[in-house]
Design a protein around this motif. Structure first.
Motif, PDB file in Angstrom:
ATOM      1  N   ILE A 260     -73.365  30.390  31.615  1.00 35.51           N
ATOM      2  CA  ILE A 260     -73.916  29.517  30.569  1.00 35.51           C
ATOM      3  C   ILE A 260     -72.771  28.745  29.918  1.00 35.51           C
ATOM      4  N   ARG A 261     -72.949  27.454  29.831  1.00 31.06           N
ATOM      5  CA  ARG A 261     -72.010  26.618  29.090  1.00 31.06           C
ATOM      6  C   ARG A 261     -72.798  25.798  28.082  1.00 31.06           C
ATOM      7  N   PHE A 262     -72.102  25.181  27.153  1.00 31.18           N
ATOM      8  CA  PHE A 262     -72.798  24.334  26.170  1.00 31.18           C
ATOM      9  C   PHE A 262     -71.842  23.250  25.688  1.00 31.18           C
ATOM     10  N   VAL A 263     -72.350  22.050  25.541  1.00 29.18           N
ATOM     11  CA  VAL A 263     -71.588  20.928  24.963  1.00 29.18           C
ATOM     12  C   VAL A 263     -72.529  20.048  24.157  1.00 29.18           C
ATOM     13  N   THR A 264     -72.090  19.475  23.042  1.00 27.87           N
ATOM     14  CA  THR A 264     -70.792  19.572  22.401  1.00 27.87           C
ATOM     15  C   THR A 264     -70.955  20.311  21.072  1.00 27.87           C
ATOM     16  N   SER A 265     -69.934  21.030  20.660  1.00 27.39           N
ATOM     17  CA  SER A 265     -70.008  21.763  19.388  1.00 27.39           C
ATOM     18  C   SER A 265     -69.287  20.977  18.302  1.00 27.39           C
ATOM     19  N   HIS A 266     -69.876  20.979  17.132  1.00 23.18           N
ATOM     20  CA  HIS A 266     -69.210  20.359  15.977  1.00 23.18           C
ATOM     21  C   HIS A 266     -68.566  21.481  15.163  1.00 23.18           C
ATOM     22  N   PRO A 267     -67.278  21.347  14.813  1.00 23.64           N
ATOM     23  CA  PRO A 267     -66.604  22.432  14.072  1.00 23.64           C
ATOM     24  C   PRO A 267     -67.350  22.835  12.798  1.00 23.64           C
ATOM     25  N   TRP A 268     -67.978  21.873  12.147  1.00 23.58           N
ATOM     26  CA  TRP A 268     -68.640  22.156  10.868  1.00 23.58           C
ATOM     27  C   TRP A 268     -69.805  23.128  11.018  1.00 23.58           C
ATOM     28  N   ASP A 269     -70.457  23.105  12.170  1.00 24.59           N
ATOM     29  CA  ASP A 269     -71.629  23.970  12.387  1.00 24.59           C
ATOM     30  C   ASP A 269     -71.292  25.245  13.157  1.00 24.59           C
ATOM     31  N   PHE A 270     -70.012  25.501  13.385  1.00 22.49           N
ATOM     32  CA  PHE A 270     -69.635  26.670  14.195  1.00 22.49           C
ATOM     33  C   PHE A 270     -69.625  27.923  13.317  1.00 22.49           C
ATOM     34  N   THR A 271     -70.548  28.845  13.571  1.00 24.31           N
ATOM     35  CA  THR A 271     -70.644  30.024  12.703  1.00 24.31           C
ATOM     36  C   THR A 271     -69.944  31.235  13.324  1.00 24.31           C
ATOM     37  N   ASP A 272     -69.657  32.218  12.479  1.00 28.86           N
ATOM     38  CA  ASP A 272     -69.064  33.479  12.973  1.00 28.86           C
ATOM     39  C   ASP A 272     -70.023  34.170  13.934  1.00 28.86           C
ATOM     40  N   GLU A 273     -71.314  34.022  13.624  1.00 30.96           N
ATOM     41  CA  GLU A 273     -72.339  34.626  14.479  1.00 30.96           C
ATOM     42  C   GLU A 273     -72.233  34.068  15.913  1.00 30.96           C
ATOM     43  N   MET A 274     -71.980  32.763  15.986  1.00 28.64           N
ATOM     44  CA  MET A 274     -71.819  32.140  17.311  1.00 28.64           C
ATOM     45  C   MET A 274     -70.639  32.737  18.054  1.00 28.64           C
ATOM     46  N   ILE A 275     -69.540  32.904  17.325  1.00 32.07           N
ATOM     47  CA  ILE A 275     -68.332  33.462  17.963  1.00 32.07           C
ATOM     48  C   ILE A 275     -68.639  34.875  18.473  1.00 32.07           C
ATOM     49  N   ASP A 276     -69.360  35.640  17.668  1.00 30.39           N
ATOM     50  CA  ASP A 276     -69.708  37.018  18.080  1.00 30.39           C
ATOM     51  C   ASP A 276     -70.536  36.998  19.359  1.00 30.39           C
ATOM     52  N   VAL A 277     -71.525  36.106  19.400  1.00 29.93           N
ATOM     53  CA  VAL A 277     -72.403  36.058  20.583  1.00 29.93           C
ATOM     54  C   VAL A 277     -71.603  35.630  21.823  1.00 29.93           C
ATOM     55  N   ILE A 278     -70.759  34.619  21.657  1.00 24.26           N
ATOM     56  CA  ILE A 278     -69.969  34.144  22.813  1.00 24.26           C
ATOM     57  C   ILE A 278     -69.091  35.281  23.337  1.00 24.26           C
ATOM     58  N   SER A 279     -68.501  36.048  22.417  1.00 25.57           N
ATOM     59  CA  SER A 279     -67.583  37.106  22.895  1.00 25.57           C
ATOM     60  C   SER A 279     -68.334  38.324  23.425  1.00 25.57           C
ATOM     61  N   LYS A 280     -69.594  38.472  23.012  1.00 26.58           N
ATOM     62  CA  LYS A 280     -70.344  39.674  23.414  1.00 26.58           C
ATOM     63  C   LYS A 280     -70.900  39.595  24.840  1.00 26.58           C
ATOM     64  N   TYR A 281     -71.342  38.415  25.257  1.00 27.11           N
ATOM     65  CA  TYR A 281     -72.051  38.319  26.542  1.00 27.11           C
ATOM     66  C   TYR A 281     -71.185  37.722  27.646  1.00 27.11           C
ATOM     67  N   ASP A 282     -71.090  38.464  28.772  1.00 21.58           N
ATOM     68  CA  ASP A 282     -70.210  38.026  29.858  1.00 21.58           C
ATOM     69  C   ASP A 282     -70.667  36.746  30.532  1.00 21.58           C
ATOM     70  N   ASN A 283     -71.983  36.476  30.476  1.00 21.05           N
ATOM     71  CA  ASN A 283     -72.429  35.254  31.175  1.00 21.05           C
ATOM     72  C   ASN A 283     -72.318  33.996  30.308  1.00 21.05           C
TER      73      ASN A 283
END
Ligand code: 5AD
Ligand code: SF4
Length: 466
Positions: A260-283
């Motif tokens: 899974i990939r995603f584009v484009t992210s805006h820094p202002w809307d980047f949440t800690d929750e997002m970072i957690d999800v990205i680091s949690k799932y291998d796909n």
């Protein structure tokens, strides 16, 4: 921008339903061919996949030879001014083709078709263009063609409507990787950017529709999806069910699709929750495109980017520390109105701190109708070019450094086809979105294989199958 033909969303939704339920089996163009040329971003590429799908329901088939096609469509981009010159230059060629073959149909669509000045120009000076449709009017193409009677037809809504579900009616370019729209439009209004005017306000697709599409893709053998939006992490803000982008990412991950990939992210809307999800799932791939645009707080404010250099760096460092092997790329504009040498040095300083894995760099281009086009700009183009060159030198240095770090390592590469540079090699992308040309068997196309990296250049890697 104030364009004619404004309709309400309900009417348009009915129209789309009508096309799909009643028109898709009327193959009035059976035996005819189309050729589509796409400019600009992935969103445009995906729109072209949709247009192709629609045309094929009318009986058209795709041609790769411009001169032999019955319908030529240009799907345009409006992000920078030179796009306009490119498109109108190419249209000159098409005009000659049409003089030789009056039966030829010429179509123009995409973001440029949303610009009022362009529509005016087409009406007044380019009568040989037969069909013009905006980014909100794609579903109308079959009806426009059906009703075409030799007189220029223009259909451009100034206002977007509700999201229309196309029920996966795309002719996708690949059967391995797929783009999936998750939302349309943008509400950020960065002062240089034309997208909020051409693509309209943010509208998210319902998560159930997105998940259904991804499950179907998986069932059909797709290995990778790229979730598309101008500003993906604003996903869901307009939805009543309060689904966030993190929730959506988690749901997509659970479909079991391999990448899974995603584009484009805006820094202002980047949440800690997002970072957690990205680091949690291998796909979910550890690759984040995070446009910064400038390293100067003064310029960031004039751009209406809503973050400071320091806030960007905090987010960047958080991503690097929490997401294993994170690869981060960016977009940078030089020569924004009022950018001083000092401002530019702040950008170089930010690049030195982030050491981006890669970056797209641009010289500011004034777009009519945007606030920045009216800002005072004293810097010469010559000076802007100089800044761009020194920025690119630095960007390329770090990009090469990042590539060199992979030398000798084993990378998982999704093989997508034959290498363009060397027909004896296969090619694909690492998890971190690095392009690799691989000595290996063609039977691996469509598979994720282990590749040993044996050479690193600025923009690609060489490897061998192990
Ligand atoms: N001038 C130069 N670059 C622009 N971009 C968007 N609008 C402009 C403009 N008017 C760049 C931004 C954006 C990328 C897709 O294009 O860096 O992130
Ligand atoms: Fe344009 Fe800014 Fe929206 Fe990106 S976030 S599409 S740069 S307005």
């Amino acid at each position: 921008m104030n364009l004619p033909n404004m309709r309400d969303a309900a009417k348009r939704f009915k129209k789309a339903e009508y096309i799909y339920e009643n028109r898709t089996n009327q193959r009035i163009y059976e035996g005819k061919t189309y050729y589509i040329r796409t400019y600009g971003c992935q969103m445009n590429v995906h729109d072209s996949e949709e247009i192709k799908g629609l045309l094929e329901t009318l009986g058209f088939s795709e041609s790769k030879v411009l001169e032999k096609s019955d319908f030529i469509i240009l799907n345009t981009c409006a992000i920078r001014e030179n796009a306009h010159d490119k498109v109108f230059g190419f249209l000159g060629r098409l005009k000659h083709l049409k003089e030789k073959n009056p039966e030829l149909l010429i179509g123009l669509c995409g973001c440029m078709a949303q610009e009022e000045s362009v529509v005016k120009e087409i009406k007044e000076r380019h009568p040989y263009i037969d069909i013009v449709f905006g980014t909100h009017n794609i579903s109308e193409v079959p009806t426009m063609l059906e009703k075409y009677s030799g007189k220029q037809k223009i259909s451009v809504y100034s206002k977007e409507g509700d999201v229309i579900e196309f029920d996966n009616l795309y002719k996708r370019d690949s059967n391995i990787t797929a783009f999936v729209n998750i939302m349309y439009g943008c509400d950020k209004f960065c002062t240089y950017c034309i997208v909020p005017y051409t693509r309209g306000k943010e509208r998210s697709r319902l998560s159930k529709d997105i998940i259904k599409e991804i499950k179907d893709l998986k069932e059909n053998g797709y290995k990778e999806v790229t979730l598309l939006g101008q500003n993906v992490n604003a996903y869901g803000k307009d939805l009543e069910d309060s689904t966030t982008f993190s929730n959506l990412l988690e749901m997509v991950s659970k479909t079991g699709i391999e990448r899974i990939r995603f584009v484009t992210s805006h820094p202002w809307d980047f949440t800690d929750e997002m970072i957690d999800v990205i680091s949690k799932y291998d796909n979910i791939m550890p690759y984040i495109h995070l446009p910064v645009q400038s390293g100067s707080n003064n310029i960031l404010r004039l751009m209406n980017r809503r973050y400071t250099k320091e806030e960007y760096l905090t987010l960047f460092n958080k991503l690097k520390s929490k997401v294993k092997n994170a690869s981060i790329t960016t977009d940078i504009i030089v020569g924004f109105p009022g950018e001083t040498e000092e401002d530019f040095k702040e950008t170089l300083d930010l690049v030195n701190k982030c050491k981006f894995d890669g970056a797209f760099t641009f010289i500011f281009s004034a777009r009519e109708g945007t606030p920045a086009s009216k800002m005072k700009d004293n810097t010469t183009l010559e000076e802007k070019n100089k800044r761009l060159q020194s920025l690119n030198k630095l960007i390329n240095k770090y990009s090469k450094e990042s590539n060199l770090k992979t030398l000798g390592t084993i990378q998982k590469v999704l093989i997508t086809g034959i290498s363009e540079k060397d027909k004896d090699k296969i090619t694909g992308y690492t998890e971190t979105m690095k392009l690799v040309n691989v000595k290996g068997s063609k039977e691996n196309i469509g598979k994720i294989i282990d590749v040993k990296i044996i050479d690193a250049k600025s923009f690609s890697l060489d490897g061998e199958e192990i």
